[in-house]
Design a protein around this motif. Structure first.
Motif: not given
Lengths: 537, 411
Positions: A403-405, A408-409, A412-413, A431, A434-437, A463
């Motif tokens: 997913s895009q999310l 991006r997550a 970010g890491r 995944l 799921e909380c931290e993708e 994470r």
């Protein structure tokens, strides 16, 4: 016992200082080994606010530290771009505080070279809607948030890329000496295998545990373990770092970090025999909540994820062994001149923000002793993941597997290193956390590249298990991937049980409301359904 | 411990994932990670930085089945809707504007209804609409009526006076597409002794505007409706409706998505089936049914009826009809979700979502399907070939009006 390898430098301690020192040494062409008793960033490195100080907090009391902080702050924003978030910070004055302190504060900041600008309380509320609306003054400073796990990992990665060897779960059991000179260390790893490594220089970067390392080397450093407890909230309440504009005190910093925010810290002396087993007390939780709400009232209605505590490696200066004038500055000890132990250096004190400078000073000293003339470049060369990027076309996120999310997550890491994460198949993109993708691809990347042996290691690198569910959904998936990677299911089962136990330890002090429901649910799944409680130990 | 009570609805999520299990879309569209990720999980990231908004949220049907399933009372659907409103960069297209403005299109099209209906049925038109507007060519449009319900209502030559009155919120469908449903309701209510008023000003409830990102307009129309509703509620009248979606929107979406406070009137907005059932259940009115009425009916629970929790009123009312045999369809989304299924990009998912439902209907020996939502009606009729009617129309067909009037002492 096999014949030991020979290095220029052996660094003891895999915190951010040790990792930074290993990187600096390796970049200067020294043959480097880093040994860490447990995991990288397992000590104070992973147990703090994650605040990249602007120096403002120290400006009034310690100009030198303040000036050091702002210099390092600006350097790290550049070379560790993917670990740092440019949030800015506010120092707020509340009705109970003395507003007169503000001008002293601003003056001191400016003297130290820190941009500090008084802003109207109304503007402060607009900038940071979560701030206590009764504030009477606000000063904006360039505070930032930094992810210490990421920062340490990036240093480890780059040290390795420059030829350093990294051994985690490898403990120094004693020093090998030639007369008074330190020439190597005896090590034991987690399979209880003993071996030896020799070097010209041994650098002690053991943090609070450095006292014990020094003892093994035959000298004494007076360290004063100062416990700091913190609370993690379930989501970001604030996007600017919030501080109190007064003399530093308990629970007066609220830092937004990744998906959460952290209030801290308390400060209390603890006996040395407790440093391996920090517990957060109900009194500390109360204090943190009470004071935290003064910074951002909505903390009173925000879910708390965990409580944890770290130990600051404070050092008493040699001239004052009583510990009355404890410095927060960098302490570099040349044991050759101090204790007549050639070949042994200790780097300690300091703070997360100044880790790079600590590494530079320790490496400078090591180079001097080795007769190596090579300048430090860590202030200029970006860490892996933080390299400058071409402006990306908009279509960068067109991988259907993740997913895009999620993409991006991961970016970010890991910054630019996220390109190494496999997203070839649908399975790679599914995944784990799921909380931290966190995807299967990312977990596998961490296992392959980032010194991951167990689930706690994995959590620090990715994470996994740090989110709201605290391992409820991801722990078993991550354990499955580790079992596959290590080829051992029994080990993974035990690892899973201890991981969940570790998660519970952090939830226990704040186990009410949703947290207790969540814990109950975790226990249904893992004990009730999976029978994890039947596993030995 | 008294301190620290959580006020953030999304943090009440304990990640049980039952919402995603019940999500009709997640099951058929792999690009939509499900309500848990789109809602509470994604919200933490969006609070960190709006850049973490995931465009796949646009796929959400807003069926609210996630909220019905949630054991922790997390308003998952609302979180997703609000995130779309706040962060989505997609601007409504001409197509979205046309689909969303059901009342403007209705007003235009009723004027030329016979012509419009014929044109809309042409394959050529469908091709053009797909090419120009991305409205899927496989979709059939509901026919427009050649007169508006409101015109009929005002033209009724004489009005008896009643002891009790209710106000009818007819909605766009009754006004422009199918006035007969409104007429049926008025007839039934009159027979049980209730006179009918209309709102002073009725605008479209705004559900399609919300779905298509025209939030400001939706809020404006909502305010008009609430103003009119307040006036009749002040007189002691209830507002009854025949569309579950309009009802749900005015009761729940107004406060939670549009930020319109309706607490003072919310309880007075009810489905006509609930209103009538409760009158009968408390013996305030009585209904006599025709002896020659026989029908086998299957009831489909629209998503928003499920969310309201009111399907039981419609089915209980139907069960009171002696000649009616009621079969319950499994409660699942039909896939149309208002204007959603008309869009080219959603058509395939829309059809896949409804597949099981259509199969179940076709396997049942029923003459009609009853449901409280007009868009479910279009979807089910198109895919099963079986006529779909509102429970109120079935009631109107089954009632013995003369006897009922006598029972309720209506002259």
């Amino acid at each position: 016992m096999q014949k030991g390898k020979h290095y220029d430098v052996i660094i003891i301690g895999g915190g951010v200082t040790g990792a930074g020192t290993a990187r600096d040494c390796a970049m200067r062409g020294l043959k480097t080994l880093l040994v860490e008793r447990y995991d990288v960033s397992a000590g104070a490195t992973g147990r703090n606010h994650g605040l990249l100080h602007s120096g403002a907090r120290y400006a009034v009391t310690d100009q030198e530290s303040a000036a050091e902080c702002i210099r390092e702050n600006l350097i790290l924003s550049r070379v560790a771009r993917h670990c740092v978030e440019d949030t800015d910070g506010l120092f707020i004055t509340l009705p109970e505080d003395d507003l007169a302190f503000q001008s002293t504060f601003i003056g001191s900041c400016q003297a130290a070279g820190i941009k500090a600008e008084a802003i109207d309380p109304k503007e402060a509320i607009l900038l940071e809607p979560s701030v206590n609306p009764t504030l009477t003054g606000a000063v904006r400073v360039p505070d930032k948030s930094v992810d210490p796990f990421r920062l340490t990992t990036a240093n480890i990665l780059d040290a390795r890329l420059h030829g350093a060897e990294i051994l985690t779960y490898c403990e120094v059991v004693d020093f090998i000496k030639d007369g008074s000179r330190v020439v190597g260390v005896n090590l034991v790893n987690n399979n209880r295998a003993k071996f030896t490594a020799y070097s010209e220089i041994v650098i002690n970067a053991g943090g609070i545990w450095g006292q014990h390392v020094a003892e093994m080397a035959g000298t004494r450093i007076s360290m004063f373990p100062a416990k700091g407890a913190l609370l993690i909230f379930g989501h970001r309440v604030n996007n600017l770092v919030l501080n109190r504009c007064r003399k530093p005190a308990d629970a007066d910093i609220l830092v937004p970090g990744d998906t959460i925010c952290i209030i801290g810290t308390t400060s209390s002396r603890v006996p040395f025999d407790e440093v391996d087993n920090m517990r957060v007390t109900p009194e500390e939780v109360d204090l943190l909540l009470r004071e935290g709400q003064k910074l951002a009232p909505s903390l009173a209605q925000t879910r708390i994820l965990r409580a944890y505590a770290g130990v600051r490696p404070l050092v008493a200066s040699d001239s004052d062994p009583t510990g009355r004038s404890i410095s927060r500055g960098i302490v570099l000890l040349d044991h050759e001149t101090r204790d007549d132990i050639p070949g042994f250096i200790t780097i300690t004190g300091g703070k997360l923000t100044s880790y790079r400078l600590m590494a530079e000073r320790a490496t400078d000293l090591a180079c001097e002793k080795l007769g190596k003339e090579k300048a430090c470049r860590t202030a200029d060369v970006c860490l892996p993941g933080s390299e400058p990027e071409e402006p990306q076309p908009k279509t960068i996120f067109n991988l259907p597997q993740l997913s895009q999310l999620g993409q991006r997550a991961a970016k970010g890491r890991h910054g630019t290193m996220s390109e190494k994460i496999s997203v070839k198949t649908e399975y790679d993109g599914s995944l784990v956390c799921e909380c931290e993708e966190v995807s299967v691809g990312e977990v596998n990347y961490a296992i392959d590249e980032l010194h991951v042996h167990n689930m706690v290691n994995l959590r620090r690198r990715t994470r996994v298990g740090m989110g709201t569910c605290q391992g409820e959904l991801c722990a078993c998936r991550a354990a499955g991937l580790l079992a596959k990677a290590n080829g051992c299911a029994i080990q993974a089962e035990k690892d899973l049980a201890s991981f969940l136990q570790e998660r519970w330890t952090g939830m226990y002090p704040i186990a009410w409301n949703e947290t207790i429901s969540e814990v109950q649910f975790i226990s249904w799944i893992y004990e009730g359904m999976c029978g994890l409680d039947n596993i030995a130990d | 411990m008294e301190q620290n009570r959580n006020d953030n609805n999304f943090e009440q999520c304990i990640k049980c994932t039952v919402c995603t299990v019940y999500c009709p879309l997640a099951a058929v569209n792999p690009n939509f990670a499900g309500p848990k990720q789109a809602g509470p999980d994604g919200e933490r990231y969006r609070l960190k930085n709006p850049l973490y908004y995931d465009e796949s949220l646009d796929y959400c049907l807003n069926c609210k089945r996630c909220e019905v399933a949630c054991p922790s009372n997390v308003k998952i659907g609302d979180i997703i809707q609000r995130a779309r409103m706040k962060y989505s960069k997609k601007r409504p297209s001409l197509r979205d504007w046309m689909l969303a403005n059901t009342d403007i299109m209705g007003r235009l099209n009723t004027t030329f209804a016979p012509l419009v209906n014929r044109i809309l049925k042409l394959q050529a038109t469908k091709g053009v609409m797909e090419a120009l507007l991305a409205i899927d060519h496989r979709r059939s449009f509901p026919a427009y009526s050649n007169h508006k319900f409101t015109t009929w209502f005002k033209m009724r030559t004489w009005q008896r006076s009643y002891k009790h009155y209710v106000t009818y919120f007819h909605g766009c469908y009754v006004n422009y597409n199918y006035p007969q449903l409104g007429k049926d309701l008025v007839r039934v209510l009159n027979a049980i002794g209730y006179g009918v008023h209309l709102l002073e000003d009725e605008e479209c409830c705004g559900v399609a505007l919300i779905a298509n990102g025209l939030t400001r307009q939706a809020r404006k129309q909502g305010m008009v409706n609430l103003l009119s509703i307040r006036k009749v509620v002040a007189k002691g009248e209830q507002v009854v409706t025949t569309s579950s979606t309009c009802t749900f929107t005015m009761r729940d979406e107004y406060p939670s998505v549009l930020g319109l406070d309706n607490a003072d009137v919310r309880d007075s907005i009810v489905m006509a089936t609930k209103f009538i059932y409760e009158l009968m259940d408390s013996d305030q009115v009585r209904i006599a049914f025709r002896e020659d009425f026989h029908k086998r009916v299957a009831y489909h629970t629209p998503c928003h009826m499920e969310k309201l929790g009111w399907a039981v009123y419609s089915t209980s009312l139907l069960r009171m009809i002696p000649g009616l045999e009621l079969l319950m369809l499994e409660s699942q989304c039909c896939g149309i979700a208002g204007t959603y299924g008309f869009k080219k990009e959603n058509y395939v998912y829309s059809q896949k979502i409804g597949e099981d439902l259509f199969k179940q209907i076709k396997s049942m020996p029923v003459e009609v399907v009853a449901t409280d939502c007009e868009t479910c009606k279009w979807q089910i009729e198109m895919n099963s070939g079986i006529p779909v009617v509102n429970p109120i129309s079935i009631l109107a067909e089954a009632i013995d009006f003369e006897k009922t009037k006598k029972l309720n002492k209506v002259k």
